[in-house]
Design a protein around this motif. Structure first.
Motif, PDB file in Angstrom:
ATOM      1  N   ALA A  31       3.609  -5.949  24.262  1.00 12.87           N
ATOM      2  CA  ALA A  31       2.315  -5.268  25.157  1.00 12.87           C
ATOM      3  C   ALA A  31       1.013  -6.436  23.983  1.00 12.87           C
ATOM      4  N   ALA A  32       1.413  -6.499  22.186  1.00 19.03           N
ATOM      5  CA  ALA A  32       0.598  -6.711  21.715  1.00 19.03           C
ATOM      6  C   ALA A  32       0.312  -8.174  22.504  1.00 19.03           C
ATOM      7  N   VAL A  33       1.135  -9.369  22.875  1.00 20.29           N
ATOM      8  CA  VAL A  33       1.011 -10.466  22.963  1.00 20.29           C
ATOM      9  C   VAL A  33       0.179 -10.193  24.622  1.00 20.29           C
ATOM     10  N   ASP A  34       0.281  -9.715  25.429  1.00 22.45           N
ATOM     11  CA  ASP A  34      -0.686 -10.122  26.576  1.00 22.45           C
ATOM     12  C   ASP A  34      -2.365  -8.267  26.377  1.00 22.45           C
ATOM     13  N   ALA A  35      -2.112  -8.185  25.288  1.00 18.94           N
ATOM     14  CA  ALA A  35      -3.420  -7.877  24.981  1.00 18.94           C
ATOM     15  C   ALA A  35      -4.444  -8.310  25.451  1.00 18.94           C
ATOM     16  N   ASP A  36      -6.030  -8.219  25.629  1.00 14.50           N
ATOM     17  CA  ASP A  36      -7.024  -8.706  25.726  1.00 14.50           C
ATOM     18  C   ASP A  36      -7.638  -9.438  25.202  1.00 14.50           C
ATOM     19  N   ALA A  37      -7.586  -9.434  23.264  1.00 15.56           N
ATOM     20  CA  ALA A  37      -6.861  -9.724  22.320  1.00 15.56           C
ATOM     21  C   ALA A  37      -5.855  -9.443  20.829  1.00 15.56           C
TER      22      ALA A  37
END
Length: 287
Positions: A31-37
Motif C-alpha cells: 500500500a505504501a509503495v502503490d501510493a501516489d507519493a
C-alpha cells in the motif's frame, strides 16, 4: 568464546519481527509503495517509539530501555528485513538530544554522504545541509534531497545502516529459498537444479559473513571494523537481491514482486551508510 545471541536478544529480535509483521507486513508495504507519493506513517512511528525502538540505548534513568548498541543492531536488522520506511537511523541517534525523538513525537533526519532522506516529512534536520535539491530516488519509499556541506557519516549511523542491509539480505535469502522449493520446472522444484543451489548457497555465505562482521563491530565500536561490516553488508544486500531476482526468473522483475524493492532500498542504503569508497579508504588507511 561464545558469540551467539543471548536469550534476551533472541526475544528482542522475535518480538520486533512479530511487531513489524503485524504492523507493517506485506499488505502495508505494498500500500505504501502503490501510493501516489511516499508518506511517513506517523502512527506507525509512534508505535515503534512505544515499543522502545528510538529509546533503546538511552539510560533507564532518562526514560530509555538501557540496552547497548549490539541490541540496537539486532532491532535494526529486523527493521531492514521489513523495509520499514522513514529516517529511523537519524531519529534513533537523535534520541536524548532532540526533544521528542525518543517518544516518536519528533521525526529527525540528517544528511549522510551528501544525501538527505525524508527532508519534507521530518520535523528536525540535523547537520549541515546547504543547497538541498530534490533528487530522483531509486527506492520508491525513500525520498531524497542532494546536499552540500555535510560531514562524514558517523560510524554509528554506518553500523545501523549495515544492520538494515543485513536484515534485507536475510529476507531475500528466505524469499529465494522459498521460491526454489515451490516453483517447479520439468516436473521438479527448481531448487534441485545445481545453478539455483549455487545461487542460494552463495547468498547464505554472504549473509552469515556479513552477520558476523556487523555483530562484531557492534561489540567493539571500532570504526575500521564498522567500515568492513558496511562493505560486507552492502554486498550481501545488493548481490543477494540480484541473486534472488535470478532465482525468481522473469517474475522477479515485475512490479508485483517484492524482490526489486529490496534491491532498490539496498542501493540507497549503501550510499546513505557512507558508500563503498569511503569504507575502502578507511580500511586502506588502517592497513
Amino acid at each position: 568464546m561464545h558469540f551467539q545471541l543471548t536469550e534476551e536478544q533472541r526475544a528482542l529480535r522475535d518480538g520486533t519481527r512479530e511487531l513489524l509483521t503485524g504492523r507493517f507486513g506485506r499488505e502495508a508495504l505494498r500500500a505504501a509503495v502503490d501510493a501516489d507519493a511516499p508518506r511517513l506513517d506517523r502512527e506507525l512511528w509512534r508505535e515503534l517509539a512505544e515499543a522502545g525502538l528510538f529509546a533503546l540505548c538511552l539510560p533507564e534513568a532518562d526514560g530509555g530501555v538501557g540496552l547497548g548498541l549490539p541490541d540496537a543492531v539486532v532491532v535494526f536488522e529486523e527493521v531492514g528485513r521489513a523495509l520499514v520506511p522513514g529516517p529511523l537511523v537519524a531519529t534513533f541517534l537523535a534520541a536524548g538530544e532532540v526533544p521528542g525523538a525518543a517518544t516518536g513525537e519528533t521525526v529527525v533526519t540528517s544528511p549522510y554522504n551528501g544525501l538527505l532522506p525524508w527532508r519534507d516529512a521530518a520535523d528536525v534536520v540535523r547537520g549541515a545541509a546547504d543547497g538541498a535539491g530534490p533528487l530522483a530516488s531509486a527506492d520508491p519509499l525513500t525520498p531524497l534531497h542532494q546536499v552540500t556541506g555535510a560531514g562524514p557519516v558517523p560510524w554509528r549511523a554506518g553500523l545501523l545502516y549495515a544492520a538494515e542491509q543485513l536484515g534485507s539480505a536475510g529476507r531475500t535469502l528466505d524469499m529465494a529459498v522459498q521460491h526454489a522449493r515451490e516453483r517447479e520446472q520439468f516436473g521438479r522444484p527448481i531448487g534441485t537444479f545445481q545453478a539455483v543451489k549455487h545461487l542460494c548457497a552463495d547468498m547464505l555465505a554472504r549473509v552469515e559473513l556479513a552477520r558476523a562482521a556487523v555483530y562484531a563491530a557492534a561489540v567493539t565500536g571500532d570504526p575500521v571494523e564498522v567500515a568492513a561490516a558496511r562493505l560486507l553488508a552492502d554486498e550481501a544486500a545488493v548481490r543477494g537481491a540480484r541473486d534472488c531476482l535470478q532465482v525468481h526468473g522473469g517474475m522477479g522483475f515485475t512490479w508485483e514482486a517484492d524482490v526489486h524493492l529490496h534491491l532498490k532500498r539496498a542501493w540507497v542504503r549503501a550510499e546513505l551508510g557512507g558508500g563503498a569508497r569511503s569504507a575502502e579508504e578507511l580500511l586502506a588507511g588502517a592497513l
